[in-house]
Design an enzyme around this catalytic site. Structure first.
Site, short mmCIF file in Angstrom:
data_model
loop_
_atom_site.label_atom_id
_atom_site.label_comp_id
_atom_site.label_asym_id
_atom_site.label_seq_id
_atom_site.Cartn_x
_atom_site.Cartn_y
_atom_site.Cartn_z
N ASP A 22 0.86 -1.18 0.00
CA ASP A 22 0.00 0.00 0.00
C ASP A 22 0.90 1.23 0.00
OD1 ASP A 22 -2.33 1.66 0.35
OD2 ASP A 22 -1.93 1.73 2.50
N SER A 23 0.30 2.40 -0.22
CA SER A 23 1.04 3.65 -0.11
C SER A 23 1.59 3.83 1.30
CB SER A 23 0.10 4.82 -0.41
OG SER A 23 -0.93 4.86 0.56
N CYS A 85 -4.49 -1.13 -2.09
CA CYS A 85 -4.64 0.32 -2.19
C CYS A 85 -5.55 0.62 -3.38
CB CYS A 85 -3.27 0.95 -2.39
SG CYS A 85 -3.28 2.74 -2.62
N GLU A 163 -1.65 7.28 9.07
CA GLU A 163 -0.18 7.10 9.02
C GLU A 163 0.47 7.53 10.34
OE1 GLU A 163 1.97 5.90 6.47
OE2 GLU A 163 0.09 5.11 5.70
N CYS A 195 -11.00 3.43 0.58
CA CYS A 195 -9.55 3.56 0.78
C CYS A 195 -9.19 2.62 1.92
CB CYS A 195 -9.22 5.00 1.14
SG CYS A 195 -7.55 5.24 1.78
N HIS A 197 -7.08 2.70 4.17
CA HIS A 197 -6.78 3.31 5.48
C HIS A 197 -8.07 3.50 6.31
CE1 HIS A 197 -2.92 4.36 3.61
NE2 HIS A 197 -2.48 4.81 4.78
#
Ligand code: DGL
Length: 281
Positions: A22-23, A85, A163, A195, A197
């Site tokens: 993932d990012s 992602c 994050e 998403c 996240h």
């Protein structure tokens, strides 16, 4: 070596790991589903946190990141890749499938299941700018969103909250309130977490929207689809699965991150739900 396994039905157990990326740390929400469904499989996870968020980057830049990570995961013997992602899938999965000859599983916002589940025909989609602007998302709406009203909301800043590990911080709640407002005002009864996240912020979203609103995330469906593909291709680690019934053989989950944050290990451990060792990527 990878194409040998794909073409050779005699190989029924494949000990190589599954590569997931993932990012940043969001894809851990998908990794958890994969680990729960296939606890015998070794997993490699790459968090490209130094380059998060992807949502505001150009597609070509995202594709370059995906290639670098895929090269790394394949060099580390991955038998399949999961692009955990939505933004990277929208930008790069076609280019990845052209370049690499192992199974590559992607993610897309769950517009179809949401449209089917909605009772009042109004669905909301929370996602990144990159996902909402993509041709793939336009095609999703065209194919599955025709008979429902779709309210989309780009959630700038939410990826960064996750994050930083700020899962219950007042500023995170404030952003959630701001981004859910238009969906609530339009009367959405089903909200897509578009998403990877965002599942880590489900508890805050539930605080903000009514109890009647269904929240849909695709992690479990992606894990199931991955299992089905690996099974079809003879790539599951069947031996380990059998031996696990007899002994308590543990699978390995290895985390790689390029984050510069002091608390990277702590954030990954928090999201994974147990202490995680982090290797540098
Ligand atoms: N987890 C990524 C997704 O599913 C976040 C993308 C980003 O870094 O903006 O879209």
């Amino acid at each position: 070596m990878t194409s040998l396994s794909l073409n050779n039905p005699l190989i029924l157990h494949d000990k190589r790991p599954i590569g997931v990326f993932d990012s940043g740390v969001g894809g851990i929400s998908v990794l958890k589903h994969i680990h729960t469904l296939m606890p015998h499989e070794d997993l490699l996870y790459v968090a490209d946190s130094k380059h998060a968020p992807y949502g505001s980057r150009m597609p070509a830049e995202i594709t370059a990141r995906c290639f670098e990570i895929a090269d790394f995961l394949i060099a580390n013997n991955s038998k399949a890749l999961v692009v955990a992602c939505n933004t990277a899938t929208a930008a790069s999965i076609d280019a990845m499938r052209l370049k690499y000859h192992i199974p590559i599983i992607g993610m897309e916002p769950a517009v179809k299941p949401a449209a089917e589940a909605s009772k009042n025909g109004i669905i909301g989609v929370l996602a990144t700018v990159g996902t909402l602007k993509s041709a793939q998302f336009a095609a999703l709406l065209e194919n599955y969103g025709r008979n429902v009203e779709v309210v989309t909301q780009a959630c700038v800043g939410l990826v960064e909250c996750v994050e930083r590990g700020e899962l219950s911080h007042p500023s995170t709640l404030h952003l959630i309130q701001q981004y859910c407002r238009p969906l609530i005002d339009e009367g959405a009864d089903t909200i897509v977490l578009g998403c990877t996240h965002y599942p880590f912020l489900r508890h805050l979203i539930e605080q903000v929207v009514s109890k009647e609103v269904a929240l849909i995330d695709t992690g479990a469906a992606v894990a199931k689809y991955l299992q089905k593909r690996l099974q079809e291709l003879g790539l599951l680690d069947v031996n380990k699965e059998i031996s696990k019934e007899k002994s308590e053989e543990k699978s390995m989950v290895t985390f790689y991150s390029n984050s510069n944050a002091d608390n990277a290990k702590q954030v990954i451990s928090q999201l994974w739900g147990r202490p995680a060792d982090i290797k540098h990527f």
